[in-house]
Write a protein that holds these residues in place. Structure first.
Motif, PDB file in Angstrom:
ATOM      1  N   GLU A   1       0.848  -1.196   0.000  1.00  0.00           N
ATOM      2  CA  GLU A   1       0.000   0.000   0.000  1.00  0.00           C
ATOM      3  C   GLU A   1       0.886   1.249   0.000  1.00  0.00           C
ATOM      4  OE1 GLU A   1      -1.978   1.416   3.717  1.00  0.00           O
ATOM      5  OE2 GLU A   1      -1.058  -0.356   4.618  1.00  0.00           O
ATOM      6  N   PRO A   2       0.375   2.345  -0.537  1.00  0.00           N
ATOM      7  CA  PRO A   2       1.169   3.582  -0.524  1.00  0.00           C
ATOM      8  C   PRO A   2       1.458   4.047   0.904  1.00  0.00           C
ATOM      9  CG  PRO A   2      -0.687   3.768  -2.031  1.00  0.00           C
ATOM     10  CD  PRO A   2      -0.889   2.503  -1.247  1.00  0.00           C
ATOM     11  N   VAL A   3       2.595   4.680   1.055  1.00  0.00           N
ATOM     12  CA  VAL A   3       2.948   5.328   2.316  1.00  0.00           C
ATOM     13  C   VAL A   3       2.398   6.744   2.284  1.00  0.00           C
ATOM     14  CG1 VAL A   3       4.918   6.433   3.479  1.00  0.00           C
ATOM     15  CG2 VAL A   3       4.980   3.999   2.993  1.00  0.00           C
ATOM     16  N   ARG A   4       1.819   7.145   3.395  1.00  0.00           N
ATOM     17  CA  ARG A   4       1.418   8.552   3.575  1.00  0.00           C
ATOM     18  C   ARG A   4       2.142   9.016   4.827  1.00  0.00           C
ATOM     19  NH1 ARG A   4      -2.910  11.136   1.317  1.00  0.00           N
ATOM     20  NH2 ARG A   4      -3.691  11.879   3.300  1.00  0.00           N
ATOM     21  N   LEU A   5       2.800  10.155   4.723  1.00  0.00           N
ATOM     22  CA  LEU A   5       3.534  10.657   5.868  1.00  0.00           C
ATOM     23  C   LEU A   5       3.542  12.172   5.884  1.00  0.00           C
ATOM     24  CD1 LEU A   5       7.379  10.361   5.448  1.00  0.00           C
ATOM     25  CD2 LEU A   5       5.827  10.015   3.578  1.00  0.00           C
ATOM     26  N   LEU A   6       3.635  12.700   7.091  1.00  0.00           N
ATOM     27  CA  LEU A   6       3.818  14.135   7.287  1.00  0.00           C
ATOM     28  C   LEU A   6       5.306  14.372   7.470  1.00  0.00           C
ATOM     29  CD1 LEU A   6       0.892  14.889   9.759  1.00  0.00           C
ATOM     30  CD2 LEU A   6       1.031  15.506   7.330  1.00  0.00           C
ATOM     31  N   VAL A   7       5.828  15.368   6.762  1.00  0.00           N
ATOM     32  CA  VAL A   7       7.247  15.704   6.829  1.00  0.00           C
ATOM     33  C   VAL A   7       7.364  17.138   7.325  1.00  0.00           C
ATOM     34  CG1 VAL A   7       9.405  15.855   5.552  1.00  0.00           C
ATOM     35  CG2 VAL A   7       7.686  14.165   4.871  1.00  0.00           C
ATOM     36  N   PHE A   8       8.109  17.326   8.407  1.00  0.00           N
ATOM     37  CA  PHE A   8       8.330  18.641   8.996  1.00  0.00           C
ATOM     38  C   PHE A   8       9.766  19.061   8.717  1.00  0.00           C
ATOM     39  CE2 PHE A   8       5.186  16.391  11.451  1.00  0.00           C
ATOM     40  CZ  PHE A   8       4.215  17.334  11.728  1.00  0.00           C
ATOM     41  N   TYR A   9       9.957  20.277   8.234  1.00  0.00           N
ATOM     42  CA  TYR A   9      11.290  20.833   8.003  1.00  0.00           C
ATOM     43  C   TYR A   9      11.446  22.110   8.812  1.00  0.00           C
ATOM     44  CZ  TYR A   9      11.483  18.061   3.656  1.00  0.00           C
ATOM     45  OH  TYR A   9      11.485  17.060   2.728  1.00  0.00           O
ATOM     46  N   SER A  10      12.621  22.269   9.421  1.00  0.00           N
ATOM     47  CA  SER A  10      12.941  23.515  10.096  1.00  0.00           C
ATOM     48  C   SER A  10      14.437  23.771   9.954  1.00  0.00           C
ATOM     49  CB  SER A  10      12.562  23.444  11.573  1.00  0.00           C
ATOM     50  OG  SER A  10      12.855  24.680  12.205  1.00  0.00           O
ATOM     51  N   PRO A  11      14.816  24.910   9.407  1.00  0.00           N
ATOM     52  CA  PRO A  11      13.961  25.897   8.746  1.00  0.00           C
ATOM     53  C   PRO A  11      13.353  25.328   7.465  1.00  0.00           C
ATOM     54  CG  PRO A  11      16.278  26.428   8.394  1.00  0.00           C
ATOM     55  CD  PRO A  11      16.240  25.257   9.326  1.00  0.00           C
ATOM     56  N   PRO A  12      12.435  26.055   6.821  1.00  0.00           N
ATOM     57  CA  PRO A  12      11.752  25.548   5.637  1.00  0.00           C
ATOM     58  C   PRO A  12      12.706  25.145   4.517  1.00  0.00           C
ATOM     59  CG  PRO A  12      10.660  27.508   6.435  1.00  0.00           C
ATOM     60  CD  PRO A  12      11.941  27.383   7.208  1.00  0.00           C
ATOM     61  N   TYR A  13      12.322  24.084   3.817  1.00  0.00           N
ATOM     62  CA  TYR A  13      13.084  23.552   2.696  1.00  0.00           C
ATOM     63  C   TYR A  13      12.691  24.248   1.394  1.00  0.00           C
ATOM     64  CZ  TYR A  13      14.549  19.928  -0.697  1.00  0.00           C
ATOM     65  OH  TYR A  13      15.072  19.243  -1.738  1.00  0.00           O
ATOM     66  N   ALA A  14      11.396  24.275   1.096  1.00  0.00           N
ATOM     67  CA  ALA A  14      10.844  24.933  -0.092  1.00  0.00           C
ATOM     68  C   ALA A  14      11.460  24.426  -1.395  1.00  0.00           C
ATOM     69  CB  ALA A  14      10.967  26.447   0.017  1.00  0.00           C
ATOM     70  N   GLU A  15      11.907  23.151  -1.407  1.00  0.00           N
ATOM     71  CA  GLU A  15      12.501  22.544  -2.600  1.00  0.00           C
ATOM     72  C   GLU A  15      13.648  23.384  -3.164  1.00  0.00           C
ATOM     73  OE1 GLU A  15      11.936  19.394  -4.009  1.00  0.00           O
ATOM     74  OE2 GLU A  15      10.808  19.202  -2.163  1.00  0.00           O
ATOM     75  N   ASN A  16      14.395  24.004  -2.277  1.00  0.00           N
ATOM     76  CA  ASN A  16      15.539  24.822  -2.664  1.00  0.00           C
ATOM     77  C   ASN A  16      16.742  23.910  -2.881  1.00  0.00           C
ATOM     78  OD1 ASN A  16      17.788  26.471  -2.757  1.00  0.00           O
ATOM     79  ND2 ASN A  16      17.104  27.810  -1.112  1.00  0.00           N
ATOM     80  N   PRO A  17      17.282  23.850  -4.125  1.00  0.00           N
ATOM     81  CA  PRO A  17      18.402  22.951  -4.398  1.00  0.00           C
ATOM     82  C   PRO A  17      19.633  23.208  -3.525  1.00  0.00           C
ATOM     83  CG  PRO A  17      17.710  24.103  -6.400  1.00  0.00           C
ATOM     84  CD  PRO A  17      16.863  24.592  -5.271  1.00  0.00           C
ATOM     85  N   GLU A  18      19.769  24.408  -2.994  1.00  0.00           N
ATOM     86  CA  GLU A  18      20.895  24.712  -2.109  1.00  0.00           C
ATOM     87  C   GLU A  18      20.723  24.072  -0.738  1.00  0.00           C
ATOM     88  OE1 GLU A  18      21.408  28.937  -2.033  1.00  0.00           O
ATOM     89  OE2 GLU A  18      21.769  29.039  -4.195  1.00  0.00           O
ATOM     90  N   ARG A  19      19.522  23.546  -0.445  1.00  0.00           N
ATOM     91  CA  ARG A  19      19.244  22.947   0.860  1.00  0.00           C
ATOM     92  C   ARG A  19      19.313  21.428   0.825  1.00  0.00           C
ATOM     93  NH1 ARG A  19      17.062  26.747   4.968  1.00  0.00           N
ATOM     94  NH2 ARG A  19      18.272  25.146   5.980  1.00  0.00           N
ATOM     95  N   VAL A  20      19.912  20.868  -0.236  1.00  0.00           N
ATOM     96  CA  VAL A  20      20.067  19.422  -0.325  1.00  0.00           C
ATOM     97  C   VAL A  20      21.491  19.091  -0.772  1.00  0.00           C
ATOM     98  CG1 VAL A  20      19.239  19.188  -2.703  1.00  0.00           C
ATOM     99  CG2 VAL A  20      18.979  17.287  -1.127  1.00  0.00           C
ATOM    100  N   ARG A  21      22.021  18.016  -0.212  1.00  0.00           N
ATOM    101  CA  ARG A  21      23.360  17.538  -0.593  1.00  0.00           C
ATOM    102  C   ARG A  21      23.229  16.067  -0.904  1.00  0.00           C
ATOM    103  NH1 ARG A  21      27.278  14.863   2.211  1.00  0.00           N
ATOM    104  NH2 ARG A  21      26.246  15.170   4.208  1.00  0.00           N
ATOM    105  N   ARG A  22      23.793  15.667  -2.051  1.00  0.00           N
ATOM    106  CA  ARG A  22      23.784  14.268  -2.476  1.00  0.00           C
ATOM    107  C   ARG A  22      25.163  13.673  -2.228  1.00  0.00           C
ATOM    108  NH1 ARG A  22      20.609  17.289  -5.641  1.00  0.00           N
ATOM    109  NH2 ARG A  22      18.508  16.596  -5.955  1.00  0.00           N
ATOM    110  N   PRO A  23      25.249  12.341  -2.181  1.00  0.00           N
ATOM    111  CA  PRO A  23      26.568  11.723  -1.968  1.00  0.00           C
ATOM    112  C   PRO A  23      27.535  12.073  -3.103  1.00  0.00           C
ATOM    113  CG  PRO A  23      24.822  10.058  -1.981  1.00  0.00           C
ATOM    114  CD  PRO A  23      24.199  11.357  -2.332  1.00  0.00           C
ATOM    115  N   ALA A  24      28.798  12.147  -2.781  1.00  0.00           N
ATOM    116  CA  ALA A  24      29.817  12.392  -3.798  1.00  0.00           C
ATOM    117  C   ALA A  24      29.861  11.218  -4.766  1.00  0.00           C
ATOM    118  CB  ALA A  24      31.185  12.592  -3.140  1.00  0.00           C
ATOM    119  N   ALA A  25      30.010  11.529  -6.030  1.00  0.00           N
ATOM    120  CA  ALA A  25      30.012  10.464  -7.054  1.00  0.00           C
ATOM    121  C   ALA A  25      31.342   9.743  -7.087  1.00  0.00           C
ATOM    122  CB  ALA A  25      29.714  11.060  -8.420  1.00  0.00           C
TER     123      ALA A  25
END
Length: 131
Positions: free
Chosen positions: A107-131
């Motif tokens: 079944e699909p997962v439904r979840l509430l996600v809380f961010y502080s401070p806000p994330y707002a899908e800002n690419p500067e607020r995410v880091r991916r593993p080094a390739a």
């Protein structure tokens, strides 16, 4: 309609970066209610969906599972944690800790996600593993 009442069906869905099989709805944000210090997102993840490894520099995240089951991995300063989640469970991702979220239920997962401070899908607020 009252300014501070948010109905799920009135919030447009979007597919977040670094996720697959996921539709999010930003329930509480600067854009709709003027929130400045936190953000609340409702996520729906289909079977096999989830978040690829990533971290959020300078931002804390908590997830409350409403439906379905999931597996979480977190790389912490003290080592890797891995655990299963069921409805009613909450997990916490410390700032800048790499994490993965995988749906394990049919079944699909439904979840509430809380961010502080806000994330707002800002690419500067995410880091991916080094390739």
């Amino acid at each position: 309609m009252p300014r501070y009442l948010i109905r799920e069906q009135d919030v447009p869905g979007y597919s977040p970066a670094n996720h697959h099989g996921t539709v999010n709805r930003r329930l509480v944000s600067a854009a709709n209610v003027g929130a400045r210090h936190m953000e609340l997102v409702l996520g729906t993840l289909e079977q096999g969906g989830g978040a690829l490894p990533h971290a959020h520099p300078g931002m804390e995240q908590a997830c409350y599972l409403l439906a379905g089951t999931a597996e979480v991995e977190i790389d912490t300063p003290d080592g890797k944690e891995r655990f299963a989640m069921q409805p009613g469970d909450t997990c916490f991702f410390p700032e800048d800790c790499m994490h993965i979220f995988r749906v394990t239920s049919a079944e699909p997962v439904r979840l509430l996600v809380f961010y502080s401070p806000p994330y707002a899908e800002n690419p500067e607020r995410v880091r991916r593993p080094a390739a």
